[in-house]
Design an enzyme around this catalytic site. Structure first.
Site, PDB file in Angstrom:
ATOM      1  CG  HIS A   4     -30.767 -14.004  53.945  1.00  0.00           C
ATOM      2  ND1 HIS A   4     -31.209 -12.802  54.781  1.00  0.00           N
ATOM      3  CD2 HIS A   4     -31.038 -15.163  54.055  1.00  0.00           C
ATOM      4  CE1 HIS A   4     -31.380 -13.978  55.817  1.00  0.00           C
ATOM      5  NE2 HIS A   4     -31.702 -15.175  55.179  1.00  0.00           N
ATOM      6  CD  GLU A   5     -30.559 -18.212  52.162  1.00  0.00           C
ATOM      7  OE1 GLU A   5     -30.014 -18.861  52.745  1.00  0.00           O
ATOM      8  OE2 GLU A   5     -31.903 -17.810  52.382  1.00  0.00           O
ATOM      9  CG  HIS A  58     -27.711 -17.576  56.793  1.00  0.00           C
ATOM     10  ND1 HIS A  58     -27.806 -17.189  57.904  1.00  0.00           N
ATOM     11  CD2 HIS A  58     -28.878 -17.419  56.000  1.00  0.00           C
ATOM     12  CE1 HIS A  58     -29.049 -16.458  58.162  1.00  0.00           C
ATOM     13  NE2 HIS A  58     -29.756 -16.832  57.054  1.00  0.00           N
ATOM     14  CD  GLU A  72     -32.874 -15.966  58.709  1.00  0.00           C
ATOM     15  OE1 GLU A  72     -33.083 -15.624  57.737  1.00  0.00           O
ATOM     16  OE2 GLU A  72     -32.281 -17.156  58.784  1.00  0.00           O
TER      17      GLU A  72
END
Length: 195
Positions: A67-68, A71, A125
């Protein structure tokens, strides 16, 4: 942490050809905070609080790390900064051309935040969640670990969360529902990676 990153990083090429060549770095920071992040260029940080308090499995760590990393791959930070500059310019123009000031200008800023800024943050997100579990699945981590992760996050928060429309993040229940559907989509990638 490094082992998980080493499995995820090669998968980034699916989304961005130059990403595997970034100067990747994994850092574990001693802090009770439940947080993790990845800077542009591949500097990853995990706080010990998120690992310890949630008693994360490797697959759940891979979901967070994916997820990070997402980004950074999608340059969400740069997009947020650009939107903030545009919003500020728009509010300044509104004030200059109409004379609107004070509480009225504050109300316009709040309306802009609720109708433009927050929904775009939630979209980032969701995109990071989806790319993150795809990266994890491609690296051989069970994509359903993202679901158990967010169930743990919901439990940890004790159900305390602002209404979704006032938050930069989707609600826990919305997130879990979306991740369950998306995990099913990427399950074949996980099965292939396990072979």
């Amino acid at each position: 942490m490094q082992t998980i990153a080493n499995r995820l990083i090669p998968q980034t090429a699916v989304f961005r050809a130059d990403a595997p060549k970034w100067a990747w770095e994994v850092n574990v920071l001693k802090s009770d905070q439940i947080n993790a992040w990845c800077m542009p260029g591949g500097k990853i940080a995990f706080y010990t609080g998120i690992i310890d308090k949630l008693q994360l499995t490797d697959a759940e760590i891979a979901a967070i790390m994916g997820h990070e990393i997402s980004h950074a791959l999608r340059e969400h930070g740069r997009e947020r900064a650009s939107r903030a500059q545009l919003s500020q310019a728009g509010l300044t123009a509104l004030s200059l051309f109409t004379g609107v000031r004070g509480a009225t200008l504050d109300a316009a800023a709040m309306a802009l935040n609720v109708t433009v800024t927050l929904p775009n943050s939630r979209e980032h997100e969701v995109e990071a969640d989806r790319i993150g579990i795809e990266l994890a699945a491609r690296a051989g981590y069970d994509p359903y670990a993202a679901v158990t992760l967010w169930q743990k996050m919901a439990k940890q928060s004790g159900g305390q969360q602002p209404p979704q429309f006032l938050s930069t993040h989707p609600s826990h229940s919305s997130r879990i529902d979306d991740l369950q559907k998306y995990a099913q989509k990427v399950q074949p990638l996980y099965e292939q990676a396990k072979k």
